[in-house]
Design a protein around this motif. Structure first.
Motif, PDB file in Angstrom:
ATOM      1  N   THR A   6      47.446  75.825  41.347  1.00  0.00           N
ATOM      2  CA  THR A   6      47.740  75.467  39.959  1.00  0.00           C
ATOM      3  C   THR A   6      48.808  76.351  39.322  1.00  0.00           C
ATOM      4  OG1 THR A   6      45.876  76.830  39.228  1.00  0.00           O
ATOM      5  CG2 THR A   6      45.459  74.476  39.527  1.00  0.00           C
ATOM      6  N   THR A   7      49.301  77.353  40.041  1.00  0.00           N
ATOM      7  CA  THR A   7      50.262  78.288  39.436  1.00  0.00           C
ATOM      8  C   THR A   7      51.525  77.596  38.951  1.00  0.00           C
ATOM      9  OG1 THR A   7      51.135  78.828  41.629  1.00  0.00           O
ATOM     10  CG2 THR A   7      49.434  80.287  40.723  1.00  0.00           C
ATOM     11  N   ASP A   8      51.959  76.540  39.647  1.00  0.00           N
ATOM     12  CA  ASP A   8      53.160  75.834  39.196  1.00  0.00           C
ATOM     13  C   ASP A   8      52.993  74.322  39.196  1.00  0.00           C
ATOM     14  OD1 ASP A   8      53.119  75.390  41.902  1.00  0.00           O
ATOM     15  OD2 ASP A   8      55.181  76.043  42.271  1.00  0.00           O
ATOM     16  N   GLU A  42      51.408  68.033  35.380  1.00  0.00           N
ATOM     17  CA  GLU A  42      50.870  66.672  35.373  1.00  0.00           C
ATOM     18  C   GLU A  42      51.869  65.757  36.065  1.00  0.00           C
ATOM     19  OE1 GLU A  42      49.540  65.160  31.648  1.00  0.00           O
ATOM     20  OE2 GLU A  42      48.553  67.046  31.096  1.00  0.00           O
ATOM     21  N   GLY A  43      51.358  64.905  36.934  1.00  0.00           N
ATOM     22  CA  GLY A  43      52.211  63.989  37.686  1.00  0.00           C
ATOM     23  C   GLY A  43      52.571  64.494  39.063  1.00  0.00           C
ATOM     24  N   ASP A  44      52.324  65.779  39.343  1.00  0.00           N
ATOM     25  CA  ASP A  44      52.607  66.327  40.671  1.00  0.00           C
ATOM     26  C   ASP A  44      51.577  65.834  41.682  1.00  0.00           C
ATOM     27  OD1 ASP A  44      54.778  67.701  39.759  1.00  0.00           O
ATOM     28  OD2 ASP A  44      53.845  69.686  39.812  1.00  0.00           O
ATOM     29  N   SER A  45      51.969  65.883  42.965  1.00  0.00           N
ATOM     30  CA  SER A  45      51.067  65.519  44.044  1.00  0.00           C
ATOM     31  C   SER A  45      50.391  66.766  44.606  1.00  0.00           C
ATOM     32  CB  SER A  45      51.836  64.823  45.175  1.00  0.00           C
ATOM     33  OG  SER A  45      52.369  63.593  44.735  1.00  0.00           O
ATOM     34  N   VAL A  46      49.117  66.615  44.940  1.00  0.00           N
ATOM     35  CA  VAL A  46      48.372  67.681  45.598  1.00  0.00           C
ATOM     36  C   VAL A  46      47.456  67.019  46.622  1.00  0.00           C
ATOM     37  CG1 VAL A  46      46.553  67.698  43.850  1.00  0.00           C
ATOM     38  CG2 VAL A  46      46.928  69.723  45.260  1.00  0.00           C
ATOM     39  N   ALA A  47      47.363  67.615  47.809  1.00  0.00           N
ATOM     40  CA  ALA A  47      46.479  67.090  48.845  1.00  0.00           C
ATOM     41  C   ALA A  47      45.101  67.707  48.676  1.00  0.00           C
ATOM     42  CB  ALA A  47      47.037  67.389  50.225  1.00  0.00           C
ATOM     43  N   VAL A  48      44.092  66.846  48.532  1.00  0.00           N
ATOM     44  CA  VAL A  48      42.704  67.274  48.384  1.00  0.00           C
ATOM     45  C   VAL A  48      41.945  66.762  49.604  1.00  0.00           C
ATOM     46  CG1 VAL A  48      40.613  67.127  46.983  1.00  0.00           C
ATOM     47  CG2 VAL A  48      42.862  67.175  45.864  1.00  0.00           C
ATOM     48  N   THR A 107      46.423  64.583  36.940  1.00  0.00           N
ATOM     49  CA  THR A 107      46.447  63.922  35.638  1.00  0.00           C
ATOM     50  C   THR A 107      46.251  64.896  34.478  1.00  0.00           C
ATOM     51  OG1 THR A 107      44.080  63.423  35.843  1.00  0.00           O
ATOM     52  CG2 THR A 107      45.632  61.721  36.572  1.00  0.00           C
ATOM     53  N   ALA A 108      45.657  66.052  34.767  1.00  0.00           N
ATOM     54  CA  ALA A 108      45.457  67.057  33.714  1.00  0.00           C
ATOM     55  C   ALA A 108      45.244  68.414  34.356  1.00  0.00           C
ATOM     56  CB  ALA A 108      44.257  66.695  32.841  1.00  0.00           C
ATOM     57  N   LEU A 109      45.614  69.457  33.623  1.00  0.00           N
ATOM     58  CA  LEU A 109      45.444  70.838  34.068  1.00  0.00           C
ATOM     59  C   LEU A 109      44.754  71.635  32.975  1.00  0.00           C
ATOM     60  CD1 LEU A 109      49.039  71.188  35.449  1.00  0.00           C
ATOM     61  CD2 LEU A 109      47.031  71.670  36.842  1.00  0.00           C
ATOM     62  N   ASP A 110      43.943  72.612  33.381  1.00  0.00           N
ATOM     63  CA  ASP A 110      43.382  73.554  32.426  1.00  0.00           C
ATOM     64  C   ASP A 110      43.341  74.922  33.097  1.00  0.00           C
ATOM     65  OD1 ASP A 110      40.960  73.786  33.985  1.00  0.00           O
ATOM     66  OD2 ASP A 110      40.251  71.935  33.059  1.00  0.00           O
ATOM     67  N   GLY A 111      42.787  75.893  32.449  1.00  0.00           N
ATOM     68  CA  GLY A 111      42.799  77.233  33.008  1.00  0.00           C
ATOM     69  C   GLY A 111      41.985  77.410  34.268  1.00  0.00           C
ATOM     70  N   ALA A 112      41.126  76.431  34.571  1.00  0.00           N
ATOM     71  CA  ALA A 112      40.234  76.573  35.720  1.00  0.00           C
ATOM     72  C   ALA A 112      40.586  75.671  36.887  1.00  0.00           C
ATOM     73  CB  ALA A 112      38.792  76.300  35.298  1.00  0.00           C
ATOM     74  N   GLY A 113      41.507  74.730  36.688  1.00  0.00           N
ATOM     75  CA  GLY A 113      41.838  73.829  37.777  1.00  0.00           C
ATOM     76  C   GLY A 113      42.561  72.588  37.299  1.00  0.00           C
ATOM     77  N   PHE A 114      42.282  71.456  37.948  1.00  0.00           N
ATOM     78  CA  PHE A 114      42.993  70.212  37.636  1.00  0.00           C
ATOM     79  C   PHE A 114      42.065  69.018  37.819  1.00  0.00           C
ATOM     80  CE2 PHE A 114      43.474  70.836  42.188  1.00  0.00           C
ATOM     81  CZ  PHE A 114      43.299  69.573  42.718  1.00  0.00           C
ATOM     82  N   THR A 115      42.502  67.884  37.272  1.00  0.00           N
ATOM     83  CA  THR A 115      41.801  66.624  37.490  1.00  0.00           C
ATOM     84  C   THR A 115      42.774  65.618  38.085  1.00  0.00           C
ATOM     85  OG1 THR A 115      42.254  65.834  35.252  1.00  0.00           O
ATOM     86  CG2 THR A 115      40.173  66.994  35.601  1.00  0.00           C
ATOM     87  N   ALA A 116      42.217  64.635  38.781  1.00  0.00           N
ATOM     88  CA  ALA A 116      43.022  63.586  39.401  1.00  0.00           C
ATOM     89  C   ALA A 116      42.203  62.307  39.471  1.00  0.00           C
ATOM     90  CB  ALA A 116      43.457  64.001  40.807  1.00  0.00           C
ATOM     91  N   ASP A 117      42.888  61.175  39.341  1.00  0.00           N
ATOM     92  CA  ASP A 117      42.229  59.883  39.493  1.00  0.00           C
ATOM     93  C   ASP A 117      42.124  59.542  40.973  1.00  0.00           C
ATOM     94  OD1 ASP A 117      41.982  59.383  36.735  1.00  0.00           O
ATOM     95  OD2 ASP A 117      44.014  58.576  36.632  1.00  0.00           O
ATOM     96  N   VAL A 118      41.006  58.918  41.351  1.00  0.00           N
ATOM     97  CA  VAL A 118      40.791  58.476  42.730  1.00  0.00           C
ATOM     98  C   VAL A 118      40.495  56.983  42.696  1.00  0.00           C
ATOM     99  CG1 VAL A 118      39.539  58.854  44.876  1.00  0.00           C
ATOM    100  CG2 VAL A 118      39.806  60.740  43.242  1.00  0.00           C
TER     101      VAL A 118
END
Length: 199
Positions: A32-34, A37-43, A51-62
């Motif tokens: 999450t350092t850089d 919103e809209g970036d791709s991440v492999a989970v 779709t959203a970022l906060d101080g503890a992590g991120f959310t994404a639609d599945v």
């Protein structure tokens, strides 16, 4: 595009289901350092859009298709997931070309601990077996691995200490499902040659 080199193991914070889809919340610090919103991440090897970022992590639609065809449909809070940011232009390609498009779900078939490594056998769905070759590349839960043995219905990999300690593969047990992505180059070669029943 990814490389299959895991940057950190995140933790599922929560999952909200609606209309067959889901919103996944993941606790993470390194990736999450850089991220924006809209970036791709492999989970766990699945390419998702932040779709959203906060101080503890991120959310994404599945999407429903992803929930049906990957292990993300079984994720529950507290579960560890391998995370990798998309490869930056000019970055090192230390693993292999990984799209984050899961081809199928396999199952851990056997696990043999070694002095400093583990040998693991993974069952592979029949339509994918032809793309797995000894000494070739395969992605398991987002991790780029070298195939040590290729069989009709399974393949083998060896997990080095770094992989055991820095990814979720270190905790996999026999019977666990795993996301699989075969080498995209093999699929393109088959398509271009018009063999193997490609459609």
């Amino acid at each position: 595009m990814f490389t299959g080199l895991i940057e950190e193991v995140g933790t599922v914070r929560g999952r909200t289901d609606a209309d067959g889809a889901a919103v996944l919340s993941v606790a993470a610090t390194t990736v999450t350092t850089d991220l924006r919103e809209g970036d791709s991440v492999a989970v766990a090897g699945v390419c998702l859009t932040v779709t959203a970022l906060d101080g503890a992590g991120f959310t994404a639609d599945v999407m429903p298709e992803t929930l049906r065809r990957t292990t993300l449909g079984t994720l529950t809070p507290g579960r560890g997931v391998n995370l990798e940011r998309a490869l930056a232009a000019g970055g090192r390609l230390g693993g292999h070309l990984v799209q984050g498009h899961v081809d199928g779900v396999g199952t851990v078939h056997a696990r043999r601990p070694g002095p400093r490594w583990d040998e693991v056998d993974v069952s592979v769905p029949a339509p994918l077996a032809r793309y797995v070759a000894e000494k070739g590349s395969v992605t398991v839960e987002g991790v780029s691995l070298t195939v040590t043995a290729a069989r009709e219905d399974s393949f083998g990999v060896a997990l080095i200490p770094t992989t055991l300690g820095a990814t979720t593969l270190g905790t996999l047990a026999v019977g666990d499902p795993v996301n699989l992505e075969v080498d995209v180059l093999a699929k393109y070669v088959e398509r271009l040659l018009g063999v193997g029943g490609a459609s």
